[in-house]
Design an enzyme around this catalytic site. Structure first.
Site, PDB file in Angstrom:
ATOM      1  N   ILE A   1      -3.106  -5.056   2.694  1.00 32.05           N
ATOM      2  CA  ILE A   1      -3.174  -6.646   3.261  1.00 32.05           C
ATOM      3  C   ILE A   1      -4.686  -6.543   4.004  1.00 32.05           C
ATOM      4  O   ILE A   1      -5.204  -7.600   3.762  1.00 32.05           O
ATOM      5  CB  ILE A   1      -2.251  -6.873   3.916  1.00 32.05           C
ATOM      6  CG1 ILE A   1      -1.776  -6.122   5.107  1.00 32.05           C
ATOM      7  CG2 ILE A   1      -1.006  -7.375   2.993  1.00 32.05           C
ATOM      8  CD1 ILE A   1      -0.788  -6.692   6.234  1.00 32.05           C
TER       9      ILE A   1
ATOM     10  N   ARG B   1      22.929  -4.774  19.255  1.00 31.84           N
ATOM     11  CA  ARG B   1      22.167  -5.368  18.081  1.00 31.84           C
ATOM     12  C   ARG B   1      22.963  -6.507  17.491  1.00 31.84           C
ATOM     13  O   ARG B   1      24.206  -6.443  17.236  1.00 31.84           O
ATOM     14  CB  ARG B   1      21.855  -4.426  17.151  1.00 31.84           C
ATOM     15  CG  ARG B   1      20.992  -3.140  17.963  1.00 31.84           C
ATOM     16  CD  ARG B   1      19.316  -3.870  18.116  1.00 31.84           C
ATOM     17  NE  ARG B   1      18.844  -2.703  18.781  1.00 31.84           N
ATOM     18  CZ  ARG B   1      18.264  -2.700  19.949  1.00 31.84           C
ATOM     19  NH1 ARG B   1      18.876  -3.353  20.905  1.00 31.84           N
ATOM     20  NH2 ARG B   1      17.356  -1.863  20.487  1.00 31.84           N
TER      21      ARG B   1
ATOM     22  N   ASN C   1       0.616  -1.368  -0.079  1.00 24.61           N
ATOM     23  CA  ASN C   1       0.094   0.051  -0.020  1.00 24.61           C
ATOM     24  C   ASN C   1       0.870   1.255  -0.030  1.00 24.61           C
ATOM     25  O   ASN C   1       0.283   2.499   0.252  1.00 24.61           O
ATOM     26  CB  ASN C   1      -0.837   0.136   1.287  1.00 24.61           C
ATOM     27  CG  ASN C   1      -0.342   0.256   2.402  1.00 24.61           C
ATOM     28  OD1 ASN C   1       0.968   0.228   2.555  1.00 24.61           O
ATOM     29  ND2 ASN C   1      -0.972   0.378   3.786  1.00 24.61           N
TER      30      ASN C   1
ATOM     31  N   TYR D   1       4.424  -3.512  19.020  1.00 21.35           N
ATOM     32  CA  TYR D   1       5.169  -4.490  17.899  1.00 21.35           C
ATOM     33  C   TYR D   1       5.444  -5.966  18.060  1.00 21.35           C
ATOM     34  O   TYR D   1       5.086  -6.557  17.247  1.00 21.35           O
ATOM     35  CB  TYR D   1       6.360  -3.359  17.513  1.00 21.35           C
ATOM     36  CG  TYR D   1       7.195  -4.112  16.132  1.00 21.35           C
ATOM     37  CD1 TYR D   1       6.658  -4.143  15.181  1.00 21.35           C
ATOM     38  CD2 TYR D   1       8.390  -4.687  16.471  1.00 21.35           C
ATOM     39  CE1 TYR D   1       7.277  -4.784  13.986  1.00 21.35           C
ATOM     40  CE2 TYR D   1       9.041  -5.538  15.303  1.00 21.35           C
ATOM     41  CZ  TYR D   1       8.425  -5.339  14.321  1.00 21.35           C
ATOM     42  OH  TYR D   1       9.346  -5.695  13.295  1.00 21.35           O
TER      43      TYR D   1
HETATM   44  N1  NAD Z   1      14.342  -4.141   8.939  1.00 18.84           N
HETATM   45  C1  NAD Z   1      14.458  -4.830  10.129  1.00 18.84           C
HETATM   46  O1  NAD Z   1      15.722  -4.868  10.749  1.00 18.84           O
HETATM   47  C2  NAD Z   1      13.554  -6.025  10.480  1.00 18.84           C
HETATM   48  C3  NAD Z   1      13.758  -6.720  11.679  1.00 18.84           C
HETATM   49  C4  NAD Z   1      12.781  -7.788  12.217  1.00 18.84           C
HETATM   50  C5  NAD Z   1      11.697  -7.758  11.362  1.00 18.84           C
HETATM   51  N2  NAD Z   1      11.489  -7.147  10.264  1.00 18.84           N
HETATM   52  C6  NAD Z   1      10.351  -7.542   9.323  1.00 18.84           C
HETATM   53  O2  NAD Z   1      10.698  -7.540   8.056  1.00 18.84           O
HETATM   54  C7  NAD Z   1       9.387  -6.922   7.232  1.00 18.84           C
HETATM   55  C8  NAD Z   1      10.089  -5.778   6.584  1.00 18.84           C
HETATM   56  O3  NAD Z   1      10.566  -4.728   6.990  1.00 18.84           O
HETATM   57  P1  NAD Z   1      11.209  -3.596   6.163  1.00 18.84           P
HETATM   58  O4  NAD Z   1      12.527  -3.176   7.129  1.00 18.84           O
HETATM   59  O5  NAD Z   1      11.509  -3.858   4.924  1.00 18.84           O
HETATM   60  O6  NAD Z   1      10.253  -2.668   6.526  1.00 18.84           O
HETATM   61  P2  NAD Z   1       9.612  -1.474   5.378  1.00 18.84           P
HETATM   62  O7  NAD Z   1       8.718  -0.528   6.211  1.00 18.84           O
HETATM   63  O8  NAD Z   1      10.606  -0.947   4.698  1.00 18.84           O
HETATM   64  O9  NAD Z   1       8.578  -2.379   4.633  1.00 18.84           O
HETATM   65  C9  NAD Z   1       7.307  -2.635   5.062  1.00 18.84           C
HETATM   66  C10 NAD Z   1       6.567  -2.623   3.811  1.00 18.84           C
HETATM   67  O10 NAD Z   1       4.994  -2.960   4.061  1.00 18.84           O
HETATM   68  C11 NAD Z   1       4.224  -2.107   3.539  1.00 18.84           C
HETATM   69  N3  NAD Z   1       2.915  -2.125   4.262  1.00 18.84           N
HETATM   70  C12 NAD Z   1       2.899  -1.502   5.470  1.00 18.84           C
HETATM   71  N4  NAD Z   1       1.517  -1.830   5.889  1.00 18.84           N
HETATM   72  C13 NAD Z   1       0.787  -2.300   4.757  1.00 18.84           C
HETATM   73  C14 NAD Z   1      -0.357  -2.803   4.500  1.00 18.84           C
HETATM   74  N5  NAD Z   1      -1.444  -2.476   5.339  1.00 18.84           N
HETATM   75  N6  NAD Z   1      -0.791  -3.330   3.281  1.00 18.84           N
HETATM   76  C15 NAD Z   1       0.150  -3.577   2.417  1.00 18.84           C
HETATM   77  N7  NAD Z   1       1.383  -3.019   2.572  1.00 18.84           N
HETATM   78  C16 NAD Z   1       1.910  -2.414   3.786  1.00 18.84           C
HETATM   79  C17 NAD Z   1       4.860  -0.734   3.287  1.00 18.84           C
HETATM   80  O11 NAD Z   1       4.532   0.176   2.477  1.00 18.84           O
HETATM   81  C18 NAD Z   1       6.516  -1.087   3.092  1.00 18.84           C
HETATM   82  O12 NAD Z   1       6.679  -1.354   1.558  1.00 18.84           O
HETATM   83  C19 NAD Z   1       8.463  -6.505   8.086  1.00 18.84           C
HETATM   84  O13 NAD Z   1       7.523  -7.579   8.350  1.00 18.84           O
HETATM   85  C20 NAD Z   1       9.236  -6.184   9.590  1.00 18.84           C
HETATM   86  O14 NAD Z   1       8.353  -6.292  10.704  1.00 18.84           O
HETATM   87  C21 NAD Z   1      12.303  -6.148   9.496  1.00 18.84           C
END
Ligand code: NAD
Length: 308
Positions: free
Chosen positions: A57, A205, A35, A142
């Site tokens: 989603i 970390r 989104n 979270y």
């Molecule tokens: N980056 C990290 O260090 C890290 C660590 C642990 C877990 N994660 C998990 O990895 C995944 C990706 O993280 P990231 O760092 O790329 O974050 P990010 O914010 O860059 O990516 C998240 C994506 O989800 C999309 N999104 C959010 N809500 C939405 C919705 N309701 N419908 C459709 N799309 C939606 C956003 O537009 C974005 O493109 C996440 O699930 C996050 O919780 C990331």
């Protein structure tokens, strides 16, 4: 993977971009469903082989009406811990209910699902380094919404027989990231004489490079033996934030110029130490994280200088 129809929710985000970049070479049928709430159009455009659907989603009707998928990577989430503490309902909607919506899409399509969970499910673990069987002790909204997502995954495995892999990421970093490394570089670009760390600087970390995370995700999606399993995806080392700052100043040759200060007060839900046991992923996903923190910081600094 070549014949599979693959969907990546959150494919316009940081990890999603890198994952889709890799998947573009592995499958001819890749869909990004996002989104764009925190994701960027640029990340979509830089993966031209992927189809893009702008969708939420939580819009389960739209999600389920998309072309049938064989494999779904569910990365879409609200990812900011302090935001989750300020907006618990919104965080729950996206991360818990949103995951349930994606599970419904997987159930309808009989697709395999790989779920992106987080170190936040462990909270402040008494066991360090932490292994997968430590159990849930979330410390932030979270973390709790990710636990709920994992629990629904477990339910869908058991009750509907879906093939699901849970991957718990430590601290993922690399190009296009928006984490602490980029935050420090932004601060130093504004004022190279001072670097303020939020918190004590002693929080620590497990930094894992996004290319290593992508390798783990590809194997989690491909290996049948991974179905039903949960994996820690971290480098297996922990680095204090103050030491990260010092490492960065050294690389930038600013160690004699920049004064490092700390606010001492961190944000609500901040975790003291993330440090993963990654032996299970190494063994079962035939995975070996390769990129060192120092090399990657150099990569990020070089990319930023080039883009200036
Ligand atoms: N980056 C990290 O260090 C890290 C660590 C642990 C877990 N994660 C998990 O990895 C995944 C990706 O993280 P990231 O760092 O790329 O974050 P990010 O914010 O860059 O990516 C998240 C994506 O989800 C999309 N999104 C959010 N809500 C939405 C919705 N309701 N419908 C459709 N799309 C939606 C956003 O537009 C974005 O493109 C996440 O699930 C996050 O919780 C990331």
């Amino acid at each position: 993977m070549k014949e599979k129809k693959v969907m990546v929710t959150g494919g316009a985000g940081f990890i999603g971009y890198h994952l889709c970049n890799k998947l573009s070479n592995l499958t001819d049928d890749l869909t990004i469903y996002d989104n764009l709430s925190s994701g960027k159009m640029e990340n979509v455009q830089d993966n031209p082989k992927a189809k893009f659907v702008k969708g939420d989603i939580l819009d389960v009707k739209k999600l389920c009406s998309q072309e049938k998928a064989d494999l779904i990577y569910h990365l879409a989430a609200q990812v900011v811990v302090p935001y989750s503490m300020e907006n618990p309902l919104e965080d729950f909607e996206t991360n818990a209910k949103g995951t349930l919506c994606v599970l419904e899409k997987a159930r309808k399509d009989d697709a395999k699902l790989v779920f992106a969970s987080s170190a936040a499910v462990y909270g402040n673990p008494a066991q360090l380094p932490t292994s997968e069987d430590y159990g849930f002790h979330p410390f932030s909204c979270y973390g709790l919404s990710k636990v709920v997502g994992e629990e629904y995954c477990q339910m869908y495995r058991e009750q509907y027989g879906l093939d699901i892999v849970v991957t718990r990421f430590a601290n993922v970093y690399g190009l296009r990231c928006h984490g602490v490394i980029h935050d420090f570089l932004d601060k130093l670009a504004k004022n190279p004489n001072k670097l303020e760390i939020i918190g004590t600087g002693l929080q620590s970390r497990d930094f894992v490079h996004v290319s290593d995370v992508v390798d783990a995700l590809v194997n989690a999606g491909s290996f049948e033996s991974a179905n039903g399993q949960t994996y820690n995806i971290g480098f297996g080392k922990t680095t204090k934030i103050i030491d990260l700052a010092k490492m960065m100043l050294k690389i930038l040759n600013l160690q004699d110029k920049t004064v490092v200060t700390t606010t001492n007060v961190s944000w609500q839900g901040d975790i003291n130490t993330i440090w993963f046991v990654n032996a299970k992923a190494k063994k079962e996903l035939k995975w070996n994280p390769k990129v060192s923190l120092e090399d990657s910081i150099k990569e990020v600094i070089a990319a930023r200088n080039l883009s200036k």
